[in-house]
Design a protein around this motif. Structure first.
Motif, short mmCIF file in Angstrom:
data_model
loop_
_atom_site.label_atom_id
_atom_site.label_comp_id
_atom_site.label_asym_id
_atom_site.label_seq_id
_atom_site.Cartn_x
_atom_site.Cartn_y
_atom_site.Cartn_z
N ASN A 49 -5.20 1.97 6.35
CA ASN A 49 -4.98 2.84 4.86
C ASN A 49 -6.32 3.28 4.37
O ASN A 49 -6.74 2.18 3.93
N SER A 66 1.76 4.84 1.11
CA SER A 66 1.48 5.78 2.32
C SER A 66 1.89 7.12 2.42
O SER A 66 3.04 7.26 1.95
N SER A 81 0.32 1.39 7.90
CA SER A 81 -0.27 2.22 6.73
C SER A 81 0.01 1.62 5.37
O SER A 81 -0.48 1.73 4.29
N ARG A 82 1.02 0.51 5.27
CA ARG A 82 1.45 -0.14 4.19
C ARG A 82 1.03 -1.52 4.12
O ARG A 82 1.11 -2.20 3.16
N TYR A 134 -5.33 7.26 8.13
CA TYR A 134 -3.92 6.40 7.79
C TYR A 134 -3.37 5.74 9.02
O TYR A 134 -2.33 5.24 9.19
N TRP A 167 0.92 -1.30 -0.10
CA TRP A 167 -0.08 0.12 0.07
C TRP A 167 0.86 1.27 -0.12
O TRP A 167 1.93 1.18 0.65
#
Length: 650
Positions: free
Chosen positions: A398, A16, A436-437, A368, A14
């Motif tokens: 996220n 971020s 957040s990833r 986030y 993801w």
């Protein structure tokens, strides 16, 4: 059901806004808040200035200004971990300078002037003795390289900088504190093999007219009662924190007897890793303003020392550190799950607070951020039946992404250092970088952590490399059973002692599929032989006396059992590290590479124990992400400089 605006991408891939560049560019370390009248001071560790520590002043109107000019670095190396580098007296600032470890005096806008002479000595934790026009502080003398450093309490004359030894004979000293009228001095001391959270003794002596000490007597503490933070009330009564009940609680000395002020199953104290830390103080009316921890969270309260009544002050903070008390206000370092560490001023009359400085200026949309959930999970412990351990769990978060249906996130198991330390629920962008990833994170307060009472902390005694490892394994298993983690994508990471836990878990167990060690210990014997004075006997309690129990040291050292290791590993190491020397990482890297496992080793010149420079903090985060991407088979969205990974299949 997917949110209509969310893209679908594998966990870990993801995109971020919490980038490594943003983390280091917009963050500072906050330390040692100090009150002088209506002014507030603190120290900022600035990664963007090569980790330089700068003293900042905040006036009553909220205006801030830097006091430490370029070329100076307000940081002491006493006990290697420092603390207590700053003392304020009106418009005069006294501080230890990192480069030469001399004490400097700075008044107004005049450049700092060295007070102590050049030499192999370090100073910290000072108090001002007005009667005798001197500083009283801890001195650590490294002048005789043939023996370990010598710690004493000394007086530094404010006219000529001469040093007079007041106290000597014990291995360590801390917290020299003068009574309000300057007639008495209290201090802590302890000896090998104890650490200050194992046992210390509290002493008091009269200060004679000529400045010498007379009639020294022990008033509290023992080899198995760690007294913490002696402090004098405005009326001249000595207060302190003792663990005699099994919890760090507040006590006072009155009429020759020790009195408990508020007995409860809570921690009013902390491990004395850094000098000068404080958890309570006295306001203008003589009330005690204190902080205490229960189940991993910190609280602020007013304590009436006569009735013992505790009046909690409601705040949004779950971390309250380095509490200092003024006439009608307090200042502390506060943090919460959605707000990182900050210097906070709280008015005791209105009970309202004001944030003076945030450690992180980066504003992150709540979409986030992953809010931690405190978990308690069953674990194993040969000495404790039905053992449980504690952790904070962070789910992937996220707002722009979701993962393909039917997949689970990779899990990173964080292990704090110390090992006598603790994870907190305060916003940590280095954790949010991962969540957040698309990673899940569990930050484990394994047995041995502080904040849950002495019995919980002492679970680790004799069992380092066993209890902590089992708790890390069982945290991962617990979350896999909950469906919150992919059992084929479990990774473990940690720094220093946490790095040892990670290496031991990877070596002696097959639960984790990858790991990262930040300046971690791979050889317990080397650590026992080569460690600096403060921790040179720490392993006596954690492992056993050395060399008498060399067998245990060998049996628990990952370096001797790399044949058991079957998972990829990345190592990070500061080349100036005196706590865990670089040879430990090098030996581990060489052994893992020789075995043919994927392994990477990133060295940072100029870094010591813990990374302070922005470019190195950034590189370490990105390199670890890159490593997991290659190992777990996802492509990070970030543009990352590749990492050289030996033995990685194409």
């Amino acid at each position: 059901m997917n949110h209509p605006q969310q893209d679908i991408a594998p966990y870990g891939a993801w995109r971020s806004p919490i980038t490594s560049a943003a983390i280091v560019a917009e963050s500072v370390g906050l330390d040692q808040p100090t009150i002088a009248g209506d002014a507030i001071f603190w120290i900022e560790g600035r990664a963007r200035e090569q980790g330089r520590s700068v003293i900042v002043r905040c006036d009553a109107d909220g205006q801030t200004s830097d006091l430490t000019p370029t070329g100076f670095n307000a940081r002491t190396r006493v006990h290697e971990y420092g603390g207590g580098a700053l003392l304020i007296d009106g418009d005069t600032v006294y501080f230890s300078n990192f480069t030469d470890q001399r004490v400097y005096r700075q008044t107004g806008n005049v450049a700092p002037q060295a007070l102590t002479a050049a030499g192999a000595r370090r100073f910290a934790d000072a108090t001002l003795d007005r009667r005798h026009h001197r500083l009283i502080c801890i001195r650590e003398n490294h002048g005789d390289t043939a023996r370990e450093a010598v710690n004493t309490v000394v007086a530094i004359d404010l006219d000529d900088g001469s040093e007079t030894v007041l106290l000597t004979g014990h291995d360590f000293y801390a917290a020299p504190r003068l009574s309000p009228d300057g007639s008495q001095l209290a201090w802590l001391c302890w000896d090998h093999p104890n650490m200050p959270w194992d046992g210390t003794t509290l002493w008091c002596a009269a200060v004679a007219d000529d400045g010498t000490l007379a009639g020294a007597r022990q008033v509290a503490g023992s080899s198995d009662d760690p007294v913490f933070q002696p402090a004098w009330s405005p009326a001249g009564e000595l207060h302190f924190i003792s663990e005699q009940s099994g919890w760090w609680n507040l006590y006072r000395l009155r009429d020759g007897s020790v009195q408990a002020l508020c007995p409860m199953a809570a921690e009013f104290g902390r491990p004395l890793w850094n000098l000068g830390i404080s958890t309570y103080g006295f306001d203008g009316t003589g009330r005690i303003v204190c902080s205490y921890a229960q189940e991993g969270d910190w609280h602020l309260a007013l304590l009436d020392p006569e009735s013992g009544l505790l009046d909690d002050i409601t705040t949004p903070f779950r971390k309250i550190g380095d509490l200092k008390v003024g006439r009608d206000f307090v200042v502390f370092i506060g943090g919460a799950p959605t707000s990182a560490d900050a210097i906070v001023r709280l008015d005791l009359t209105t009970r309202t607070h004001q944030v003076l400085k945030r450690a992180i200026s980066l504003q992150v949309d709540a979409g986030y951020l992953s809010v931690p959930r405190a978990i308690t999970f069953p674990t194993t412990d040969a000495q404790v039946s039905h053992a449980f351990s504690h952790a904070f769990y962070y789910a992937p978060a996220n707002r722009d992404f979701t993962a393909p249906a039917g997949t689970r996130p990779p899990l990173l198991v964080f292990n704090h250092g110390g090992p006598t330390s603790a994870a907190s629920a305060t916003l940590n962008l280095s954790i949010q970088f991962w969540t957040s990833r698309g990673f899940a994170v569990v930050d484990v307060n394994y047995g041995g952590s502080t904040g849950y009472g002495r019995a919980y902390r002492q679970r680790l005694n004799g069992n380092w490399g066993v209890v902590d490892v089992d708790d890390a394994l069982n945290a991962a298993r617990f979350l896999v059973a909950e469906g919150a983690a992919d059992p084929e994508k479990l990774a473990i990471r940690g720094g220093s002692a946490g790095g040892y836990t990670a290496l031991a878990a990877l070596t002696f167990h097959d639960v984790f599929k990858a790991g990262a060690s930040y300046y971690g210990v791979s050889d317990l014997e080397t650590l026992a032989r080569d460690c600096h004075k403060f921790e040179s006997r720490y392993l006596d309690s954690l492992v056993g006396p050395y060399p008498a129990r060399k067998d245990i040291y060998v049996a628990r050292s990952p370096i001797h059992f790399t044949d058991k290791l079957a998972s990829p590993l990345i190592l990070f190491q500061g080349m100036e590290d005196r706590v865990v020397p670089p040879a430990q990482a090098q030996l581990m890297f060489d052994a893992v590479r020789a075995k043919g496992l994927p392994v990477a080793y990133i060295r940072f010149d100029g870094e010591a124990h813990g990374f302070r420079r922005a470019e190195n903090i950034r590189r370490a985060l990105e390199a670890e992400l890159y490593f997991y991407g290659r190992v777990f088979g996802f492509l990070p969205a970030d543009n990352i400089e590749p990492v050289a990974i030996d033995n990685l299949p194409d």
